[in-house]
Scaffold this motif. Structure first.
Motif, PDB file in Angstrom:
ATOM      1  N   GLY A 144      44.955  46.809  34.568  1.00  0.00           N
ATOM      2  CA  GLY A 144      45.762  47.689  35.412  1.00  0.00           C
ATOM      3  C   GLY A 144      45.832  47.325  36.873  1.00  0.00           C
ATOM      4  N   LEU A 145      45.277  46.182  37.281  1.00  0.00           N
ATOM      5  CA  LEU A 145      45.416  45.768  38.685  1.00  0.00           C
ATOM      6  C   LEU A 145      46.870  45.436  38.967  1.00  0.00           C
ATOM      7  CD1 LEU A 145      42.379  43.464  39.563  1.00  0.00           C
ATOM      8  CD2 LEU A 145      42.868  45.754  40.389  1.00  0.00           C
ATOM      9  N   GLN A 146      47.296  45.725  40.174  1.00  0.00           N
ATOM     10  CA  GLN A 146      48.675  45.427  40.560  1.00  0.00           C
ATOM     11  C   GLN A 146      48.738  45.024  42.026  1.00  0.00           C
ATOM     12  OE1 GLN A 146      51.132  48.957  40.283  1.00  0.00           O
ATOM     13  NE2 GLN A 146      49.424  50.259  40.868  1.00  0.00           N
ATOM     14  N   GLU A 147      49.766  44.268  42.369  1.00  0.00           N
ATOM     15  CA  GLU A 147      49.986  43.892  43.761  1.00  0.00           C
ATOM     16  C   GLU A 147      50.103  45.169  44.587  1.00  0.00           C
ATOM     17  OE1 GLU A 147      53.193  41.516  46.569  1.00  0.00           O
ATOM     18  OE2 GLU A 147      53.421  41.437  44.408  1.00  0.00           O
ATOM     19  N   GLY A 148      49.405  45.200  45.713  1.00  0.00           N
ATOM     20  CA  GLY A 148      49.426  46.386  46.569  1.00  0.00           C
ATOM     21  C   GLY A 148      48.220  47.284  46.390  1.00  0.00           C
ATOM     22  N   ASP A 149      47.351  46.962  45.413  1.00  0.00           N
ATOM     23  CA  ASP A 149      46.100  47.713  45.266  1.00  0.00           C
ATOM     24  C   ASP A 149      45.153  47.320  46.387  1.00  0.00           C
ATOM     25  OD1 ASP A 149      46.613  49.246  43.015  1.00  0.00           O
ATOM     26  OD2 ASP A 149      45.721  47.818  41.615  1.00  0.00           O
ATOM     27  N   GLN A 150      44.586  48.302  47.068  1.00  0.00           N
ATOM     28  CA  GLN A 150      43.560  48.037  48.067  1.00  0.00           C
ATOM     29  C   GLN A 150      42.209  48.051  47.368  1.00  0.00           C
ATOM     30  OE1 GLN A 150      43.115  50.882  51.253  1.00  0.00           O
ATOM     31  NE2 GLN A 150      41.734  49.560  52.379  1.00  0.00           N
ATOM     32  N   VAL A 151      41.397  47.031  47.623  1.00  0.00           N
ATOM     33  CA  VAL A 151      40.058  46.949  47.045  1.00  0.00           C
ATOM     34  C   VAL A 151      39.116  47.714  47.972  1.00  0.00           C
ATOM     35  CG1 VAL A 151      38.224  45.436  46.247  1.00  0.00           C
ATOM     36  CG2 VAL A 151      40.616  44.697  46.061  1.00  0.00           C
ATOM     37  N   LEU A 152      38.616  48.830  47.490  1.00  0.00           N
ATOM     38  CA  LEU A 152      37.723  49.669  48.288  1.00  0.00           C
ATOM     39  C   LEU A 152      36.274  49.230  48.159  1.00  0.00           C
ATOM     40  CD1 LEU A 152      39.335  53.105  47.371  1.00  0.00           C
ATOM     41  CD2 LEU A 152      39.746  51.721  49.415  1.00  0.00           C
ATOM     42  N   ALA A 153      35.874  48.819  46.949  1.00  0.00           N
ATOM     43  CA  ALA A 153      34.497  48.379  46.712  1.00  0.00           C
ATOM     44  C   ALA A 153      34.447  47.502  45.475  1.00  0.00           C
ATOM     45  CB  ALA A 153      33.569  49.573  46.532  1.00  0.00           C
ATOM     46  N   VAL A 154      33.503  46.568  45.468  1.00  0.00           N
ATOM     47  CA  VAL A 154      33.238  45.720  44.308  1.00  0.00           C
ATOM     48  C   VAL A 154      31.741  45.735  44.067  1.00  0.00           C
ATOM     49  CG1 VAL A 154      33.307  43.374  43.375  1.00  0.00           C
ATOM     50  CG2 VAL A 154      35.244  44.234  44.702  1.00  0.00           C
ATOM     51  N   PHE A 197      43.448  43.450  49.941  1.00  0.00           N
ATOM     52  CA  PHE A 197      44.462  43.877  48.981  1.00  0.00           C
ATOM     53  C   PHE A 197      44.656  42.848  47.887  1.00  0.00           C
ATOM     54  CE2 PHE A 197      45.371  46.473  52.604  1.00  0.00           C
ATOM     55  CZ  PHE A 197      45.851  47.655  52.075  1.00  0.00           C
ATOM     56  N   ILE A 198      45.063  43.319  46.722  1.00  0.00           N
ATOM     57  CA  ILE A 198      45.471  42.436  45.639  1.00  0.00           C
ATOM     58  C   ILE A 198      46.863  41.936  45.998  1.00  0.00           C
ATOM     59  CG2 ILE A 198      45.988  42.266  43.178  1.00  0.00           C
ATOM     60  CD1 ILE A 198      43.030  42.877  43.733  1.00  0.00           C
ATOM     61  N   SER A 199      46.996  40.598  46.133  1.00  0.00           N
ATOM     62  CA  SER A 199      48.285  40.039  46.534  1.00  0.00           C
ATOM     63  C   SER A 199      49.043  39.436  45.363  1.00  0.00           C
ATOM     64  CB  SER A 199      48.090  38.969  47.613  1.00  0.00           C
ATOM     65  OG  SER A 199      47.279  37.917  47.129  1.00  0.00           O
ATOM     66  N   LYS A 200      48.351  39.169  44.257  1.00  0.00           N
ATOM     67  CA  LYS A 200      49.022  38.606  43.084  1.00  0.00           C
ATOM     68  C   LYS A 200      48.163  38.889  41.866  1.00  0.00           C
ATOM     69  CE  LYS A 200      50.662  34.270  41.112  1.00  0.00           C
ATOM     70  NZ  LYS A 200      50.776  32.822  41.290  1.00  0.00           N
ATOM     71  N   VAL A 201      48.794  39.252  40.768  1.00  0.00           N
ATOM     72  CA  VAL A 201      48.108  39.432  39.493  1.00  0.00           C
ATOM     73  C   VAL A 201      48.821  38.537  38.486  1.00  0.00           C
ATOM     74  CG1 VAL A 201      47.452  41.054  37.675  1.00  0.00           C
ATOM     75  CG2 VAL A 201      47.483  41.815  40.048  1.00  0.00           C
ATOM     76  N   ILE A 202      48.058  37.693  37.829  1.00  0.00           N
ATOM     77  CA  ILE A 202      48.635  36.767  36.850  1.00  0.00           C
ATOM     78  C   ILE A 202      49.003  37.551  35.594  1.00  0.00           C
ATOM     79  CG2 ILE A 202      48.162  34.745  35.402  1.00  0.00           C
ATOM     80  CD1 ILE A 202      46.241  33.860  37.704  1.00  0.00           C
ATOM     81  N   PRO A 203      50.267  37.442  35.157  1.00  0.00           N
ATOM     82  CA  PRO A 203      50.698  38.164  33.950  1.00  0.00           C
ATOM     83  C   PRO A 203      49.829  37.815  32.742  1.00  0.00           C
ATOM     84  CG  PRO A 203      52.585  37.218  35.094  1.00  0.00           C
ATOM     85  CD  PRO A 203      51.349  36.668  35.750  1.00  0.00           C
ATOM     86  N   ASP A 204      49.560  38.792  31.915  1.00  0.00           N
ATOM     87  CA  ASP A 204      48.770  38.659  30.688  1.00  0.00           C
ATOM     88  C   ASP A 204      47.317  38.260  30.925  1.00  0.00           C
ATOM     89  OD1 ASP A 204      50.921  39.417  29.054  1.00  0.00           O
ATOM     90  OD2 ASP A 204      51.702  37.374  29.098  1.00  0.00           O
TER      91      ASP A 204
END
Length: 146
Positions: free
Chosen positions: A87-97, A73-80
């Motif tokens: 559009g990434l946000q805390e709580g996004d699950q990473v399904l594939a990269v 999961f995305i646990s932190k996104v640095i502002p700006d």
């Protein structure tokens, strides 16, 4: 001859702790209820593309992995940051990269080619398939210390 397995020889299975379901809201009240959101498209998988010059930061942190059994999961996104603008946000699950399945991957253990952190750090162009999944993200935060 009886071919049944004796009861004591069955494997022991531990079930997860019971979680109370959310409060029920009558259907005719859901449209106007502040806790009920009819806009489910926010939970659909989406593609986020990032370009990372050599030495640049990703603009986000991850947590979780195979050990948590809940995913990355995305646990932190640095502002700006580019990640924030994409559009990434805390709580996004990473399904594939970059077409690598992240649903059953280690966070940062060997072999290095199969760990989430290494894949994200070494890629210069990142195509991520993510979905907003705050329920499992909060369950994971409760279970793990990061």
């Amino acid at each position: 001859m009886d071919s049944r397995i004796p009861y004591d020889d069955y494997p022991v299975v531990f079930l997860p702790a019971y979680e109370n379901p959310p409060a029920w809201i009558p259907p005719h009240e859901r449209v106007y209820h502040p806790d009920y959101n009819n806009e489910l498209t926010q939970f659909l998988p989406r593609i986020v593309t990032l370009k990372k010059p050599p030495g640049a930061q990703l603009g986000f942190n991850i947590r979780g992995g195979k050990a948590s059994q809940l995913g990355i999961f995305i646990s932190k996104v640095i502002p700006d940051s580019d990640a924030h603008r994409a559009g990434l946000q805390e709580g996004d699950q990473v399904l594939a990269v970059n077409d690598v399945d992240f649903q059953d991957i280690e966070h940062s253990k060997l072999p290095r080619s199969f760990q989430a952190v290494e894949i994200l750090k070494t890629a210069r162009e990142i195509s991520m398939r993510v979905r907003f999944f705050p329920y499992n993200y909060h369950r994971q935060k409760e279970r793990t210390v990061h």
